[in-house]
Scaffold this active site. Sequence first.
Site, short mmCIF file in Angstrom:
data_model
loop_
_atom_site.label_atom_id
_atom_site.label_comp_id
_atom_site.label_asym_id
_atom_site.label_seq_id
_atom_site.Cartn_x
_atom_site.Cartn_y
_atom_site.Cartn_z
N CYS A 98 0.96 -1.02 -0.08
CA CYS A 98 0.06 0.19 -0.13
C CYS A 98 1.00 1.16 -0.05
O CYS A 98 1.78 1.31 0.68
CB CYS A 98 -0.97 0.11 1.26
N HIS A 140 -9.09 -4.10 -1.08
CA HIS A 140 -8.25 -3.19 -0.27
C HIS A 140 -8.75 -1.83 -0.23
O HIS A 140 -8.50 -1.34 0.58
CB HIS A 140 -7.03 -3.34 -1.08
N GLU A 141 -9.06 -1.39 -1.48
CA GLU A 141 -9.32 0.18 -1.60
C GLU A 141 -10.57 0.61 -0.84
O GLU A 141 -10.81 1.51 -0.31
CB GLU A 141 -9.71 0.62 -3.19
N HIS A 144 -9.89 1.10 2.75
CA HIS A 144 -9.34 2.55 3.22
C HIS A 144 -10.51 3.14 3.39
O HIS A 144 -10.34 4.35 4.34
CB HIS A 144 -8.45 3.05 1.85
NI NI Z 1 -3.74 0.93 -0.08
#
Ligand code: NI
Length: 166
Positions: A98, A140-141, A144
């Site tokens: 990341c 993953h995004e 966030h």
């Molecule tokens: Ni990331």
Amino acid sequence: MPVKSLITLPDPRLRQVAAPIDQFNATLAELMQDMTDTMIAGPGGVGLAAPQIGESVRAVVVDCSRSQRPCRNHGLLYLINPEITALSEGEALGREGCMSVPEWVGMVPRARRITVNYQSMDGQRLSLSTAGFEARVIQHEVDHLNGKLFIDRVVSVHDLVRRMDT
Ligand code: NI
């Protein structure tokens, strides 16, 4: 089209829950372009979430065609207010890094196949089903946007290693 500076750990803004977007206007278009430019400038960038450039709103860019590993993908995606609605039962372990956690990479379990509902830049409601690496990047995004990082999802600390190439 400025490349924005990236927020990195331990900045507490990475831990905030981002707000939904309800204005589909030129400001949003500018944000998405800045995120794209910042993703492209980053090392190995295949995705970026708005909180990583200090904007606590629910917007993500993904482009798995930029991956060095060949994989099936939908090219450049702008995902506004994304919601992952269907997760496959099966999970796969895969390596993640990341741009906000520059010193570490880890092996993270993720659903192999997902459906994501989202809005386009003009507010249109859309849905996309995908699998494999692209499904991993989207998960993953979207994490966030909920203040979650891949390091929170490793099964054990032994799945986390120092990045050797930086
Ligand atoms: Ni990331």
